[in-house]
Each structure stands twice: as structure tokens, then as C-alpha cells.
Write a protein that holds these residues in place. Structure first.
Motif, PDB file in Angstrom:
ATOM      1  N   UNK A  19       0.740  -1.394   0.030  1.00 50.61           N
ATOM      2  CA  UNK A  19      -0.142   0.002   0.061  1.00 50.61           C
ATOM      3  C   UNK A  19       0.921   1.261   0.075  1.00 50.61           C
ATOM      4  N   UNK A  20       0.209   2.355  -0.547  1.00 51.54           N
ATOM      5  CA  UNK A  20       0.982   3.575  -0.476  1.00 51.54           C
ATOM      6  C   UNK A  20       0.446   4.566   0.523  1.00 51.54           C
ATOM      7  N   UNK A  21       1.030   4.792   1.566  1.00 48.46           N
ATOM      8  CA  UNK A  21       0.478   5.493   2.675  1.00 48.46           C
ATOM      9  C   UNK A  21       1.677   6.245   3.490  1.00 48.46           C
ATOM     10  N   UNK A  22       1.134   6.747   4.506  1.00 51.43           N
ATOM     11  CA  UNK A  22       2.137   7.272   5.499  1.00 51.43           C
ATOM     12  C   UNK A  22       2.415   6.222   6.782  1.00 51.43           C
ATOM     13  N   UNK A  23       3.879   5.998   6.928  1.00 52.71           N
ATOM     14  CA  UNK A  23       4.131   4.866   7.980  1.00 52.71           C
ATOM     15  C   UNK A  23       4.709   5.463   9.096  1.00 52.71           C
ATOM     16  N   UNK A  24       4.406   5.218  10.420  1.00 53.48           N
ATOM     17  CA  UNK A  24       4.707   5.565  11.632  1.00 53.48           C
ATOM     18  C   UNK A  24       6.299   5.405  11.702  1.00 53.48           C
ATOM     19  N   UNK A  25       6.957   4.516  11.307  1.00 52.00           N
ATOM     20  CA  UNK A  25       8.348   4.484  11.338  1.00 52.00           C
ATOM     21  C   UNK A  25       9.265   5.298  10.750  1.00 52.00           C
ATOM     22  N   UNK A  26       8.728   6.047   9.720  1.00 46.60           N
ATOM     23  CA  UNK A  26       9.269   7.303   8.991  1.00 46.60           C
ATOM     24  C   UNK A  26       8.900   8.763   9.715  1.00 46.60           C
ATOM     25  N   UNK A  27       8.404   8.630  10.926  1.00 46.47           N
ATOM     26  CA  UNK A  27       8.120   9.680  11.828  1.00 46.47           C
ATOM     27  C   UNK A  27       8.809   9.729  13.345  1.00 46.47           C
ATOM     28  N   UNK A  28       9.304  10.829  13.417  1.00 43.70           N
ATOM     29  CA  UNK A  28       9.859  10.790  14.986  1.00 43.70           C
ATOM     30  C   UNK A  28       8.622  11.061  15.869  1.00 43.70           C
TER      31      UNK A  28
END
Length: 411
Positions: free
Chosen positions: A111-120
């Protein structure tokens, strides 16, 4: 002349004599009343996995609150149902994060999405939660933050003091095999996800089997690993893709097998976990099972419009009864916590959420996950403890016999 107790005295004696058995009347594993577990908090009313949703569930009477756990870029465990956060936060409307959208594959699903591990954590805290289900209240969107595990624990402890009830937590490690790769990619150890959870829980509750905590997972090896690291109770979740018209379970990837089994090329299915052999295996590393509800109560789609609403759907399924999984699990010393009870969807064989929960409580489940805490609490109060019927019958028989003896004494 015969000596007989008066009816009031006999009634009092009956209550005293049956007080101990009544406390162990439920046909749960330990004889205690089943748990009402707030699935993602009071998620039927407020945006899921927020401190506000958890607090609301506690206010409504939940015994446990459930934080699903994922991990931030800087290694903090936070409560989200999935690593993807596009549907449960307002991240898609934040221009500064437009370039964070990624295409990734989690347990075979791309899926194309925003992933938690890419955010502090600091970045994640600038986002606000939203209600992902369109048929549920939307007026709280954009108000509440994404909480950390530490914040959820603090809330449970605070509310335990305020209410005088022990409020437990029921964390789920989401996608552990996927998170192993994420952990290593971020410079952490392969088992950082599990180790971080254990260290956090031990600091808060101690390494105690009696702590008001259950750790749950759909995977197997991470639970086996945790069993070597903690005495806190572990629960093996059991999934499926769908329930067939004949009541059997449909097993289609990615809901056919635990993700770690798939990654290792194994053949173990979710259905295997609730077989006699599977349950005996689960009992070697876990304290309970968490099966999707059709594994426990067999229902059949026979085309009859039972509720007369002109539509034949899941609510109209014919309820046949227990599949035997609860009884088999209990024989193996395993608790049974089933999911998910929703007033507004997914009802199988029942027209309303309260009736459905009541049926599972009568079967002997040790707990139910529900999006609507109040419904679960109401259902629990409405179901007499299984032995209560016998106690009431015995009491009436004794009262009737006493009345007969009193009448005979008068003759």
C-alpha cells in the motif's frame, strides 16, 4: 413436633450456604466473570487509540483497554492499529509531510501510505487522530493526539486510583516480523520491538504473571520469544479471512497463516492453532487464545430472513452453537478472549450487539473485545452466572418444601 426454619430464616441460610459457589459460577477458565475489553478504546464513539477513547471506555466500565502498538523512527512505541496512519490521522492534509508517503509491503499487502516508522515521536505528536469509519461520529476529528505506550499505562494507573477498579492494558504487537526489519533498518536490534515492550511493562508492573496486562499477537515466534523473557500473560490471536455459508472458516492470504510462519515457509494455518494439537502447542508458550468469533460459535447462512427486515445478511444466520473450541481451550488451561463485537457491523446470527455478546458470554468465553464498551457491560449484567439458575431452582425447592412442612405441622 418438627423444628423448621421460618421462610425468611431459610432464605437467609440459603444465601449464606450458596455464597461461595456463586462466586465461582461462571463457566470461564477461572470461574470469574468475563472481561470487557475496550477494543482500541471506546472506538465506536471516539477516534480509536487516543487517550480520550481509552478514558471514555474506562468511564463506561471496561476492565481492560487495548493499545495496538507500532514504532516510531526514534524507537518509541505508540498506539495505532497499523503502521500506516493515513486513515487514522490527518497526516494527508499536512503539506509538510506530503513527501513522507511511501509504498511498502506489510505481511504481503502493498500500500501507498504514511508509515509510523518514518516519523519521530515529536513529528507524530503534531498530527491529530480521526475516525476511520464513516458511519461513526466525526465531530472529534482533529482534536486528539497519538499516545505513547507510556501515556496509556499512566492513564490506566491514574484511572485505577480514581475509580477504585483495576484497569488493565492489553497491548498488541502489530506485525512483529515486519517490525524486525524496521528495527534493524533504524539501527536497533532485531527483537527491539518485543524487548522494548517487555522493559516498559516490567518497569510499570514488574515481571508478574498477575499483573493486569495481556500481551497479544497474531504471530507465533514472537510470543514464544516473549515467553522466555517475561511472566506477563501472553495471548495467541487467531485470524481468518471470512466465514463461509456453512459456518466453516475461510482462510485466504494474508489471513490464512501467521505472518512469521509465512516468512519461514511454514504450513501452520490459523485454523491449526485451535485444533486439539494446536491448542496443546499454544499452551506451551501462551496463557490464552484470541480467536475471531466464528471460530467459537457456529452460524449458518441458510437464506432465511429471521429478523423480518426484508434483507438477508449476517444478522440472519442460523445459530447452531459452540464449535467446541472454548471447551478444548479450557481443557488445555487456556483463556479465551474473542473479537470483535460491534453494534454497527459484523453481527453474525444476531440483530443487535448486546444479544451477540450475551451469547458468547453464555458459551463460557473469558473476555470479549468490543468497540462499544457500554454494550458489553450491559450484556454482562444481563447474563446470569450459569450456576445461578441451579441455585435459584434449589432455593425455590427448599422454600416450597419448608412451606409444605409448616403446613403439615399445623395439621
Amino acid at each position: 413436633m418438627h423444628h423448621t426454619l421460618s421462610l425468611p430464616a431459610l432464605a437467609a441460610a440459603l444465601l449464606l450456604s450458596t455464597a461461595a459457589p456463586a462466586a465461582l459460577a461462571w463457566n470461564t477458565l477461572d470461574g470469574k466473570a468475563p472481561l470487557i475489553i475496550a477494543h482500541r478504546g471506546a472506538s465506536g464513539l471516539l477516534p480509536e487509540h487516543t487517550l480520550e477513547a481509552y478514558a471514555k471506555a474506562i468511564e463506561l466500565g471496561a476492565n481492560y483497554i487495548e493499545p495496538d502498538l507500532v514504532m516510531t523512527k526514534d524507537g518509541v512505541l505508540v498506539a495505532r492499529h497499523e503502521p500506516t496512519i493515513g486513515a487514522t490521522t490527518n497526516v494527508g492534509s499536512i503539506a509538510a509531510f506530503a513527501d513522507r508517503k511511501r509504498t511498502k509491503t506489510v505481511d504481503g499487502v502493498t500500500s501507498s501510505d504514511w508509515y509510523v516508522e518514518d516519523f519521530t515521536l515529536a513529528e507524530l505528536k503534531t498530527l491529530r487522530a480521526v475516525q476511520p469509519r464513516a458511519n461513526r461520529p466525526q465531530q472529534y476529528n482533529g482534536q486528539f493526539q497519538v499516545p505513547t505506550l507510556d501515556e496509556v499505562i499512566a492513564l490506566a494507573k491514574q484511572k485505577s486510583l480514581e475509580t477504585g477498579r483495576t484497569i488493565g492494558i492489553y497491548p498488541e504487537l502489530k506485525h512483529s516480523t515486519y517490525m524486525q526489519g524496521v528495527s534493524q533498518g533504524l539501527g536497533f536490534s532485531k527483537t527491539y520491538f518485543e524487548d522494548k515492550l517487555v522493559s516498559t511493562l516490567h518497569a510499570a508492573y514488574g515481571n508478574d504473571r498477575n499483573a493486569p496486562v495481556f500481551i497479544q499477537s497474531f504471530e507465533v515466534r514472537n510470543l514464544q520469544y516473549l515467553n522466555t523473557r517475561t511472566d506477563i500473560k501472553l495471548v495467541q490471536l487467531v485470524d481468518a479471512d471470512d466465514v463461509n455459508p456453512d459456518g466453516s472458516l475461510s482462510l485466504v492470504a494474508p489471513y490464512a497463516q501467521p505472518a512469521d510462519v509465512v516468512a519461514a515457509g511454514g504450513k501452520l494455518s490459523f485454523a491449526d492453532l485451535v485444533s486439539p494439537v494446536g491448542l496443546s502447542m499454544v499452551a506451551t508458550y501462551a496463557d490464552g487464545i484470541g480467536p475471531w468469533k466464528p471460530y467459537l460459535l457456529k452460524t449458518v447462512a441458510d437464506g432465511v430472513d429471521r429478523n423480518g427486515d426484508g434483507v438477508v445478511n449476517g444478522k440472519d444466520r442460523l445459530v447452531l452453537g459452540s464449535t467446541g473450541v472454548i471447551e478444548a481451550a479450557h481443557k488445555n488451561g487456556l483463556l479465551v478472549h474473542t473479537w470483535t463485537m460491534r453494534d454497527d457491523g459484523g453481527l453474525l446470527g444476531f440483530s443487535d450487539g448486546k444479544s451477540e455478546i450475551e451469547a458468547y458470554l453464555k458459551l463460557g468465553v473469558d473476555g470479549v473485545f468490543t468497540d462499544f464498551t457500554a454494550t458489553g457491560v450491559t450484556a454482562l449484567a444481563a447474563v446470569p452466572e450459569p450456576e445461578t439458575y441451579a441455585l435459584m431452582t434449589a432455593g425455590l425447592a427448599l422454600l416450597w418444601a419448608a412451606k409444605r412442612r409448616r403446613e403439615q405441622d399445623k395439621k
